[in-house]
Scaffold this active site. Sequence first.
Site, PDB file in Angstrom:
ATOM      1  N   ASP A   1      86.575 -68.005  95.452  1.00  0.00           N
ATOM      2  CA  ASP A   1      86.222 -69.403  95.933  1.00  0.00           C
ATOM      3  C   ASP A   1      84.466 -69.660  96.436  1.00  0.00           C
ATOM      4  OD1 ASP A   1      88.139 -72.483  96.009  1.00  0.00           O
ATOM      5  OD2 ASP A   1      86.765 -72.476  97.207  1.00  0.00           O
TER       6      ASP A   1
ATOM      7  N   HIS B   1      92.022 -76.158  95.929  1.00  0.00           N
ATOM      8  CA  HIS B   1      91.843 -74.741  96.034  1.00  0.00           C
ATOM      9  C   HIS B   1      92.260 -73.644  95.050  1.00  0.00           C
ATOM     10  CE1 HIS B   1      87.889 -75.997  97.821  1.00  0.00           C
ATOM     11  NE2 HIS B   1      88.731 -76.084  98.627  1.00  0.00           N
TER      12      HIS B   1
ATOM     13  N   VAL C   1     105.421 -84.288  94.749  1.00  0.00           N
ATOM     14  CA  VAL C   1     105.621 -83.881  92.900  1.00  0.00           C
ATOM     15  C   VAL C   1     105.146 -83.037  92.831  1.00  0.00           C
ATOM     16  CG1 VAL C   1     106.469 -86.297  93.513  1.00  0.00           C
ATOM     17  CG2 VAL C   1     104.471 -86.125  93.221  1.00  0.00           C
TER      18      VAL C   1
END
Length: 453
Positions: free
Chosen positions: A116, A18, A330
């Site tokens: 959101d 989100h 990563v």
Amino acid sequence: APQPSAHVALLPSAGMGHLTPFLRLASYLVSLNCHVTLLRPLPVVSSAESLQFSDFLSSHSTVHCLDLHLLPFDPSSANSTDPFFLQFESISRSAPVLLPQLLLPLDPKPSALITDISLASSVAPVSRARLNLPCFVLFTASASMLSFCASFPKTDNISGSPFIDRSTIPPVLRDPNNLFTQQFSNNGATLAATDGVLVNTFDALEPRALAALNRGEVLEGLPRVSAIGPLMPLEKKRGRSAPARARELEWLDGQPERSVVYVSFGSRTALSEAQIKELARGLERSGFRFLWVIKTKVVDKEDKEGLEGLFGDGFMEKVKERGLVVKDWVEQEEILAHGAVAAFVSHCGWNSVTEAAMHGVRVLAWPRIGDQRINAGVVEAAGMGRLLKGWEWGCGGEKVVAGEVVEEALREIMEDASVGACAACVREEAVRAVGVGGSSRESLAGLIEKWSK
Ligand code: BUP
């Protein structure tokens, strides 16, 4: 510098899936000369979110950040143990009290609030009534999922959007008492009362869902749905203070063009230990090069185990020439952009799908929870990937997929040139959508114009 064209306030929700599109949107708005006020709910759930916020703020000095210190909330009062759903609830309860305190004193006043979907039902009424601000929702999943969310019926009758297959609906929504089901239902029901919905997708990826949404075929009275994606990654730091090139990127540098399978199930679902062993067996048997980002806990702060002992005997030794396994966070976007990567074994979190689309990487879809199976349907329909054969809910967790099945699926996805060609076309369309005159770019420009008046 020219005067900012519009002032927009952004309230993101919890979890990287989100937060990531919100920060990407914030950065995009700044690049289009908007003034952005970012509301940061604190404390955040994961270390990844806290790092993402601080990195973003240090590289976007013009963004005005206001901390929304969440009010005390007793999680035992909610029917869920998922830390992210509980955080949605906590932000939703705090927002009506804190938003007026934070936003009313602002001068100049924002011209719109974007929140959101997971917070829509609590934020939209306050935005209109107390703040006198139009409220827009950034839907952080696919337009197909939006069509399901907007049409999600009363909790006793799951049917959903006209073109969503019943089998793709997440099982959690069959439990009307579950916290997530209640949030999903309330937020879906609020959509018609908002001023517009922004979706991180593009016309060519989801033509059918977007057309149905905007023709009123999903829900009458739904405001305009604007496809504004794929939202671009945040620029990485350059120059002296930039961090050294990560180990996995250096490793990719040494691999042949389009030879590597990238494996990641996202930031918030861990595979079972039995599944980790079988996936390892599948990767080993396939013979392909691979980069595997592994998670054994739902919240990263709890992930303290090492890699040793996770796999079957001797796995690391056997694959050391052609495989790399990492546990740390990563830079996924840079991995997918790397020329050595050919395929992505993905849980189909929507950000991951849009990143694969942007880089023309084919996807072996292995959904786990929530919207991921619906997103996998988008991947299949676009031709850029395939669903794992025999897939069913619970795969990877209580239902273990055998190494042989993984091996065969890897072969199919890596060796099918038509999937690669489709993925390359999707990439071209994605680049076009966000380029000058592209559909997504024009949609956002239209909104900014509205907010500037
Ligand atoms: Br893991 C991981 N590095 O190591 P999704 C993820 N990501 O950059 P999710 C990294 O986090 P939800 C890592 O590129 C994507 O932008 C990834 O979002 C990035 O899945 C984001 O793909 C993850 O939407 O969230 O995290 O499962 O369940 O909300 O979809």
